[in-house]
Design a protein around this motif. Sequence first.
Motif, PDB file in Angstrom:
ATOM      1  N   ARG A 121       0.829  -1.215   0.000  1.00  0.00           N
ATOM      2  CA  ARG A 121       0.000   0.000   0.000  1.00  0.00           C
ATOM      3  C   ARG A 121       0.862   1.263   0.000  1.00  0.00           C
ATOM      4  O   ARG A 121       0.564   2.223  -0.706  1.00  0.00           O
ATOM      5  CB  ARG A 121      -0.940  -0.004   1.199  1.00  0.00           C
ATOM      6  CG  ARG A 121      -1.811   1.235   1.213  1.00  0.00           C
ATOM      7  CD  ARG A 121      -2.953   1.122   2.149  1.00  0.00           C
ATOM      8  NE  ARG A 121      -3.664   2.392   2.189  1.00  0.00           N
ATOM      9  CZ  ARG A 121      -4.580   2.689   3.073  1.00  0.00           C
ATOM     10  NH1 ARG A 121      -4.925   1.792   3.986  1.00  0.00           N
ATOM     11  NH2 ARG A 121      -5.167   3.848   3.054  1.00  0.00           N
ATOM     12  N   ILE A 122       1.935   1.248   0.764  1.00  0.00           N
ATOM     13  CA  ILE A 122       2.814   2.419   0.810  1.00  0.00           C
ATOM     14  C   ILE A 122       3.486   2.629  -0.546  1.00  0.00           C
ATOM     15  O   ILE A 122       3.587   3.761  -1.029  1.00  0.00           O
ATOM     16  CB  ILE A 122       3.836   2.279   1.944  1.00  0.00           C
ATOM     17  CG1 ILE A 122       3.093   2.329   3.274  1.00  0.00           C
ATOM     18  CG2 ILE A 122       4.905   3.361   1.871  1.00  0.00           C
ATOM     19  CD1 ILE A 122       3.867   1.844   4.447  1.00  0.00           C
ATOM     20  N   VAL A 123       3.906   1.542  -1.176  1.00  0.00           N
ATOM     21  CA  VAL A 123       4.512   1.636  -2.509  1.00  0.00           C
ATOM     22  C   VAL A 123       3.506   2.246  -3.490  1.00  0.00           C
ATOM     23  O   VAL A 123       3.859   3.123  -4.287  1.00  0.00           O
ATOM     24  CB  VAL A 123       5.008   0.247  -2.984  1.00  0.00           C
ATOM     25  CG1 VAL A 123       5.264   0.225  -4.478  1.00  0.00           C
ATOM     26  CG2 VAL A 123       6.253  -0.157  -2.214  1.00  0.00           C
ATOM     27  N   GLN A 124       2.238   1.829  -3.419  1.00  0.00           N
ATOM     28  CA  GLN A 124       1.203   2.405  -4.291  1.00  0.00           C
ATOM     29  C   GLN A 124       1.044   3.905  -4.033  1.00  0.00           C
ATOM     30  O   GLN A 124       0.912   4.690  -4.972  1.00  0.00           O
ATOM     31  CB  GLN A 124      -0.136   1.708  -4.066  1.00  0.00           C
ATOM     32  CG  GLN A 124      -0.205   0.303  -4.581  1.00  0.00           C
ATOM     33  CD  GLN A 124      -1.503  -0.394  -4.154  1.00  0.00           C
ATOM     34  OE1 GLN A 124      -2.279   0.112  -3.347  1.00  0.00           O
ATOM     35  NE2 GLN A 124      -1.716  -1.585  -4.704  1.00  0.00           N
ATOM     36  N   GLU A 125       1.060   4.309  -2.764  1.00  0.00           N
ATOM     37  CA  GLU A 125       0.900   5.723  -2.424  1.00  0.00           C
ATOM     38  C   GLU A 125       2.092   6.548  -2.923  1.00  0.00           C
ATOM     39  O   GLU A 125       1.916   7.667  -3.408  1.00  0.00           O
ATOM     40  CB  GLU A 125       0.717   5.886  -0.913  1.00  0.00           C
ATOM     41  CG  GLU A 125      -0.614   5.360  -0.426  1.00  0.00           C
ATOM     42  CD  GLU A 125      -0.818   5.507   1.079  1.00  0.00           C
ATOM     43  OE1 GLU A 125      -0.153   6.363   1.702  1.00  0.00           O
ATOM     44  OE2 GLU A 125      -1.644   4.764   1.635  1.00  0.00           O
ATOM     45  N   TRP A 128       9.439  -4.826   9.280  1.00  0.00           N
ATOM     46  CA  TRP A 128       8.748  -3.933   8.355  1.00  0.00           C
ATOM     47  C   TRP A 128       9.681  -2.814   7.900  1.00  0.00           C
ATOM     48  O   TRP A 128       9.704  -2.458   6.722  1.00  0.00           O
ATOM     49  CB  TRP A 128       7.508  -3.347   9.042  1.00  0.00           C
ATOM     50  CG  TRP A 128       6.727  -2.410   8.185  1.00  0.00           C
ATOM     51  CD1 TRP A 128       5.655  -2.708   7.418  1.00  0.00           C
ATOM     52  CD2 TRP A 128       6.959  -1.006   8.014  1.00  0.00           C
ATOM     53  NE1 TRP A 128       5.203  -1.583   6.765  1.00  0.00           N
ATOM     54  CE2 TRP A 128       6.001  -0.523   7.117  1.00  0.00           C
ATOM     55  CE3 TRP A 128       7.904  -0.116   8.518  1.00  0.00           C
ATOM     56  CZ2 TRP A 128       5.945   0.802   6.720  1.00  0.00           C
ATOM     57  CZ3 TRP A 128       7.856   1.219   8.121  1.00  0.00           C
ATOM     58  CH2 TRP A 128       6.869   1.659   7.229  1.00  0.00           C
ATOM     59  N   LEU A 129      10.474  -2.269   8.822  1.00  0.00           N
ATOM     60  CA  LEU A 129      11.360  -1.155   8.506  1.00  0.00           C
ATOM     61  C   LEU A 129      12.415  -1.553   7.472  1.00  0.00           C
ATOM     62  O   LEU A 129      12.708  -0.801   6.543  1.00  0.00           O
ATOM     63  CB  LEU A 129      12.020  -0.645   9.789  1.00  0.00           C
ATOM     64  CG  LEU A 129      12.728   0.691   9.722  1.00  0.00           C
ATOM     65  CD1 LEU A 129      11.829   1.794   9.194  1.00  0.00           C
ATOM     66  CD2 LEU A 129      13.262   1.062  11.113  1.00  0.00           C
ATOM     67  N   ARG A 130      12.962  -2.746   7.607  1.00  0.00           N
ATOM     68  CA  ARG A 130      13.948  -3.227   6.616  1.00  0.00           C
ATOM     69  C   ARG A 130      13.296  -3.377   5.232  1.00  0.00           C
ATOM     70  O   ARG A 130      13.868  -2.978   4.224  1.00  0.00           O
ATOM     71  CB  ARG A 130      14.546  -4.556   7.055  1.00  0.00           C
ATOM     72  CG  ARG A 130      15.513  -4.448   8.183  1.00  0.00           C
ATOM     73  CD  ARG A 130      16.077  -5.822   8.556  1.00  0.00           C
ATOM     74  NE  ARG A 130      16.881  -5.732   9.751  1.00  0.00           N
ATOM     75  CZ  ARG A 130      18.128  -5.277   9.782  1.00  0.00           C
ATOM     76  NH1 ARG A 130      18.709  -4.885   8.679  1.00  0.00           N
ATOM     77  NH2 ARG A 130      18.796  -5.220  10.917  1.00  0.00           N
ATOM     78  N   LEU A 131      12.115  -3.956   5.196  1.00  0.00           N
ATOM     79  CA  LEU A 131      11.398  -4.132   3.934  1.00  0.00           C
ATOM     80  C   LEU A 131      11.023  -2.774   3.338  1.00  0.00           C
ATOM     81  O   LEU A 131      11.140  -2.561   2.130  1.00  0.00           O
ATOM     82  CB  LEU A 131      10.158  -4.998   4.153  1.00  0.00           C
ATOM     83  CG  LEU A 131       9.341  -5.356   2.918  1.00  0.00           C
ATOM     84  CD1 LEU A 131      10.199  -6.027   1.853  1.00  0.00           C
ATOM     85  CD2 LEU A 131       8.175  -6.262   3.311  1.00  0.00           C
ATOM     86  N   ARG A 151      14.109  -1.243   1.648  1.00  0.00           N
ATOM     87  CA  ARG A 151      14.374  -1.898   0.352  1.00  0.00           C
ATOM     88  C   ARG A 151      13.363  -1.471  -0.707  1.00  0.00           C
ATOM     89  O   ARG A 151      13.693  -1.319  -1.878  1.00  0.00           O
ATOM     90  CB  ARG A 151      14.343  -3.419   0.504  1.00  0.00           C
ATOM     91  CG  ARG A 151      15.592  -4.009   1.084  1.00  0.00           C
ATOM     92  CD  ARG A 151      15.682  -5.514   0.863  1.00  0.00           C
ATOM     93  NE  ARG A 151      14.538  -6.261   1.350  1.00  0.00           N
ATOM     94  CZ  ARG A 151      14.421  -6.775   2.567  1.00  0.00           C
ATOM     95  NH1 ARG A 151      15.386  -6.623   3.446  1.00  0.00           N
ATOM     96  NH2 ARG A 151      13.347  -7.449   2.910  1.00  0.00           N
ATOM     97  N   SER A 152      12.115  -1.293  -0.289  1.00  0.00           N
ATOM     98  CA  SER A 152      11.038  -0.986  -1.233  1.00  0.00           C
ATOM     99  C   SER A 152      11.044   0.466  -1.693  1.00  0.00           C
ATOM    100  O   SER A 152      10.649   0.761  -2.823  1.00  0.00           O
ATOM    101  CB  SER A 152       9.681  -1.307  -0.601  1.00  0.00           C
ATOM    102  OG  SER A 152       9.610  -2.672  -0.281  1.00  0.00           O
ATOM    103  N   SER A 166      18.525   4.437   1.720  1.00  0.00           N
ATOM    104  CA  SER A 166      17.250   4.387   1.005  1.00  0.00           C
ATOM    105  C   SER A 166      16.649   5.775   0.757  1.00  0.00           C
ATOM    106  O   SER A 166      15.578   5.878   0.165  1.00  0.00           O
ATOM    107  CB  SER A 166      16.246   3.511   1.768  1.00  0.00           C
ATOM    108  OG  SER A 166      15.823   4.141   2.955  1.00  0.00           O
ATOM    109  N   GLY A 167      17.331   6.840   1.227  1.00  0.00           N
ATOM    110  CA  GLY A 167      16.857   8.198   0.959  1.00  0.00           C
ATOM    111  C   GLY A 167      16.483   9.013   2.172  1.00  0.00           C
ATOM    112  O   GLY A 167      16.072  10.171   2.052  1.00  0.00           O
TER     113      GLY A 167
END
Length: 191
Positions: A41-45, A71-74, A77-78, A107-108
């Motif tokens: 969902r976050i990737v979609q947003e 979750w934070l590691r994923l 990466r995402s 990751s930014g």
Amino acid sequence: GFQPHRRGKKLVTICTSKGCVGRCSFCHRMDKGIRIKSIERIVQEIKRAIDEFDAGFVFFGDEDFGASKEWLRLFARSIKPFDVLYAVQGMRVDHVTPEMLEILKDSGCVSIFYGIESGSQRMLEVMEKRVGVRDNMNAYHWSVQSGIQAPFQFILGLPGDNAETVQETIDFLRRATEVLPKEDLISISIK
């Protein structure tokens, strides 16, 4: 340094969760626990923010960002392939390690707002923060070493705060700023 491909990009705010694992005594929260959005969902947003609004910067406006280390590691990466810079609104100091901060930076991540609240161990106990002054200092030092800005956020004037505990907070700030960049910010809420 300045990155020309970011010129003119928009800033968007996205929340990845609702709630907090903490039960700090000063908090307004009536709900217990935390609900974290799926990475999908976050990737979609983020995709939508980039496609529809030309976003290049994201402000994650959570109260308790990164409550789950898995979750934070994923998440890191995402989000990395999107090449966006991001800041985190609220993160507990006990959610970070030097390794995790390096992953976030890669990751930014450019800024993390920690809820430090006080430089007095006694006041942290009154607030029921479940962390210590050393945890607060470590999170700041590790952030600076990773190249992540970490603005200070303090609360003064809660029941139990007095000249001694305020001085402890001032002393904490003096010790911390010996190694922190001059451009770091300080936010103080007076209760």
